[in-house]
Motif scaffolding. Structure first.
Motif, mmCIF file in Angstrom:
data_model
loop_
_atom_site.group_PDB
_atom_site.id
_atom_site.type_symbol
_atom_site.label_atom_id
_atom_site.label_comp_id
_atom_site.label_asym_id
_atom_site.label_seq_id
_atom_site.Cartn_x
_atom_site.Cartn_y
_atom_site.Cartn_z
ATOM 1 N N TRP A 188 17.753 -0.616 4.269
ATOM 2 C CA TRP A 188 17.508 -0.403 2.782
ATOM 3 C C TRP A 188 18.031 -1.297 2.060
ATOM 4 C CZ3 TRP A 188 20.913 0.780 -1.199
ATOM 5 C CH2 TRP A 188 20.220 1.336 -2.343
ATOM 6 N N GLU A 189 18.891 -1.913 2.142
ATOM 7 C CA GLU A 189 19.386 -3.232 1.085
ATOM 8 C C GLU A 189 18.475 -4.193 1.392
ATOM 9 O OE1 GLU A 189 21.671 -3.493 -0.879
ATOM 10 O OE2 GLU A 189 23.201 -1.866 -0.460
ATOM 11 N N ALA A 202 9.658 -0.558 -4.676
ATOM 12 C CA ALA A 202 10.321 0.146 -5.798
ATOM 13 C C ALA A 202 10.738 1.798 -5.405
ATOM 14 C CB ALA A 202 9.414 0.229 -6.865
ATOM 15 N N ASN A 203 10.228 2.217 -4.351
ATOM 16 C CA ASN A 203 10.391 3.529 -4.028
ATOM 17 C C ASN A 203 10.859 3.431 -2.560
ATOM 18 O OD1 ASN A 203 10.531 6.357 -4.240
ATOM 19 N ND2 ASN A 203 8.571 6.691 -3.579
ATOM 20 N N ALA A 204 11.882 2.670 -2.216
ATOM 21 C CA ALA A 204 12.553 2.755 -0.826
ATOM 22 C C ALA A 204 13.885 3.660 -0.748
ATOM 23 C CB ALA A 204 12.793 1.400 -0.562
ATOM 24 N N ARG A 206 20.547 -6.842 13.751
ATOM 25 C CA ARG A 206 21.245 -7.230 12.415
ATOM 26 C C ARG A 206 21.040 -5.999 11.631
ATOM 27 N NH1 ARG A 206 18.989 -11.539 7.833
ATOM 28 N NH2 ARG A 206 20.377 -10.878 6.236
ATOM 29 N N PHE A 207 20.021 -4.969 11.614
ATOM 30 C CA PHE A 207 19.607 -4.027 10.582
ATOM 31 C C PHE A 207 19.628 -2.790 11.397
ATOM 32 C CE2 PHE A 207 17.437 -7.610 8.732
ATOM 33 C CZ PHE A 207 18.306 -7.614 7.403
ATOM 34 N N ARG A 210 0.646 -1.196 0.082
ATOM 35 C CA ARG A 210 0.001 0.009 0.106
ATOM 36 C C ARG A 210 0.706 1.348 -0.061
ATOM 37 N NH1 ARG A 210 -5.331 -0.887 2.394
ATOM 38 N NH2 ARG A 210 -5.182 1.408 3.154
ATOM 39 N N ALA A 211 1.847 1.234 0.503
ATOM 40 C CA ALA A 211 2.760 2.391 0.807
ATOM 41 C C ALA A 211 3.267 3.017 -0.502
ATOM 42 C CB ALA A 211 4.212 2.153 1.627
ATOM 43 N N ASP A 212 3.081 4.320 -0.631
ATOM 44 C CA ASP A 212 3.753 5.053 -1.658
ATOM 45 C C ASP A 212 5.339 5.299 -1.735
ATOM 46 O OD1 ASP A 212 0.937 5.744 -3.089
ATOM 47 O OD2 ASP A 212 0.752 6.869 -1.095
ATOM 48 N N VAL A 213 5.732 5.329 -0.402
ATOM 49 C CA VAL A 213 7.278 5.471 -0.187
ATOM 50 C C VAL A 213 7.522 4.840 1.089
ATOM 51 C CG1 VAL A 213 7.022 7.593 0.957
ATOM 52 C CG2 VAL A 213 9.209 7.113 -0.184
ATOM 53 N N VAL A 214 9.023 4.399 1.058
ATOM 54 C CA VAL A 214 9.249 3.536 2.158
ATOM 55 C C VAL A 214 10.844 4.327 2.793
ATOM 56 C CG1 VAL A 214 10.357 1.408 3.267
ATOM 57 C CG2 VAL A 214 8.206 1.434 1.464
ATOM 58 N N PHE A 215 10.846 4.632 4.071
ATOM 59 C CA PHE A 215 12.005 5.144 4.432
ATOM 60 C C PHE A 215 12.545 4.143 5.605
ATOM 61 C CE2 PHE A 215 9.703 9.529 4.459
ATOM 62 C CZ PHE A 215 10.135 9.608 2.963
#
Length: 389
Positions: free
Chosen positions: A179-180, A187-189, A301-302, A167-172
């Protein structure tokens, strides 16, 4: 869960008659959080307090439960432009009813405080359970951590995250290693590592009076501030204190999700509890070395610890266990040492305590922090959001 209302909270009864005011012109940013605003001042507070310059921010927390109460929202305004909403629900309510009540309370609030435009900011995918019907101009997933790897994570979290990513338009993401992992799922991370308020922590470079509870502790002091939970390497801290009894280890922060009885207890380990964000530079000013004794496990880990740049802004050398983002971002800085065993950790602290290290630490810290600020990070986030509006 606490069952006490946050300081300054004002109950808003669900049954109160709704008004029909004219919508406000500023967009509404609804932030859905698993972290409480008043818990530890970190990424959500830094980001939302800055975005409140452009949006009306609602910070919706997880419920509080109490006996013999009617479902209601507790509201407070901790800073200009930010309203914190906390559902207070009757204790013992079934899970399905908890979800339904949160939906009802939130819908009623939004109907009463109308806006022309809604933006949804998710810090936890679990909030999708009671917000999946909301129509937002932009949906943002701020993936601070890999929450599914944390102790006590609900089993349905992974599926909820899959739904949110769809659903998200953008991911931070809170760091580059996360991020990896997420860029293959959206597609928009964008990697938006947590930053630092340099001016705030740079106060620690001055000669500040010791807080009362730290003033009686001897030197040299090795310090840590942050949440003490399953990410904390208990055995490492115990071994450090055992092998170097002359070193004083100062630990600041709340203990959560782990039994306090499992923490090491030695004469040179000092647990000072949680402190206000405004007071942290005074504690940091009294340390010779800052520590990041994180366990190496699934929950770390992240991670991209915010305290790394905060320690450096305070002018303190840092010794850390081998956290991937710390190695990649600061491993070559000359002021952050990476140690993977107790012996290596002790050797790194001894080096940091040396006169030569103290002479060069400020210049190295400044070089490592060059260009970093929460203002810059939030501006980059806002740019992404505005491109989608």
């Amino acid at each position: 869960m606490n069952d006490v209302a946050p300081n300054g909270s004002t109950p808003t009864a669900h049954s109160r008659a709704l008004r029909d005011p004219a919508p406000t012109r500023r967009p509404l940013m609804l932030c859905l959080s698993h972290l409480r605003w008043g818990f530890v001042y970190q990424r959500p507070q830094h980001v939302m307090s800055r975005l409140a310059q452009s949006y009306d921010v609602l910070f919706f927390e997880e419920p509080l439960f109490a006996d013999h109460v009617e479902p209601q929202l507790l509201t407070s305004q901790p800073t200009q432009g930010v309203t914190v909403l906390v559902p207070q629900l009757p204790a013992g309510v079934p899970h399905e009813r908890v979800i339904a009540l949160q939906r009802e309370l939130l819908d009623a609030y939004l109907a009463e405080h109308r806006h022309d435009e809604l933006l949804l900011w998710y810090l936890t995918p679990m909030s999708l359970a009671f917000t999946d019907h909301l129509q937002a101009r932009v949906t943002i997933f701020d993936c601070m951590d890999e929450l599914s790897a944390f102790m006590g994570a609900p089993p349905e979290l992974i599926e909820r995250e899959r739904q949110l990513l769809a659903r998200a338009d953008v991911v931070f993401t809170g760091g580059h290693s996360l991020w990896e992992a997420k860029r293959h799922q959206h597609a928009n991370a964008h990697a938006m590592p947590s930053s630092v308020d340099i001016a705030h922590f740079a106060q620690a470079r001055e000669l500040l009076p010791d807080p009362t509870d730290q003033a009686t502790i001897g030197h040299p002091r090795l310090g840590f501030f942050g949440v003490i939970d399953e990410r904390f390497d208990i055995q490492l801290v115990d071994e450090l204190a055992r092998q170097r009894p002359q070193w004083q280890i100062v630990l600041i922060g709340p203990v959560v999700k782990i039994d306090p009885q499992t923490l090491p207890r030695r004469a040179n380990i000092h647990y000072l509890g949680g402190k206000q964000y405004s007071d942290l530079p005074r504690y940091l000013a009294g340390w010779e070395v800052a520590l990041m004794p994180f366990a190496i496990n699934a929950s770390t880990r992240f991670i991209s610890p915010t305290k790394t740049p905060e320690y450096l802004a305070g002018g303190r050398p840092v010794v850390s266990t081998p956290i991937t983002d710390v190695i990649n971002d600061y491993g070559d800085s000359g002021v952050v040492s990476i140690a993977d065993t107790p012996a290596a950790f002790i050797a790194a602290v001894e080096h940091a305590l040396g006169a030569e290290a103290r002479d060069s630490v400020l210049a190295q810290a400044d070089a490592a922090l060059n260009g970093m600020s929460w203002d810059k990070t939030c501006a980059a986030m806002k740019e992404q959001i505005e491109c989608l509006r």
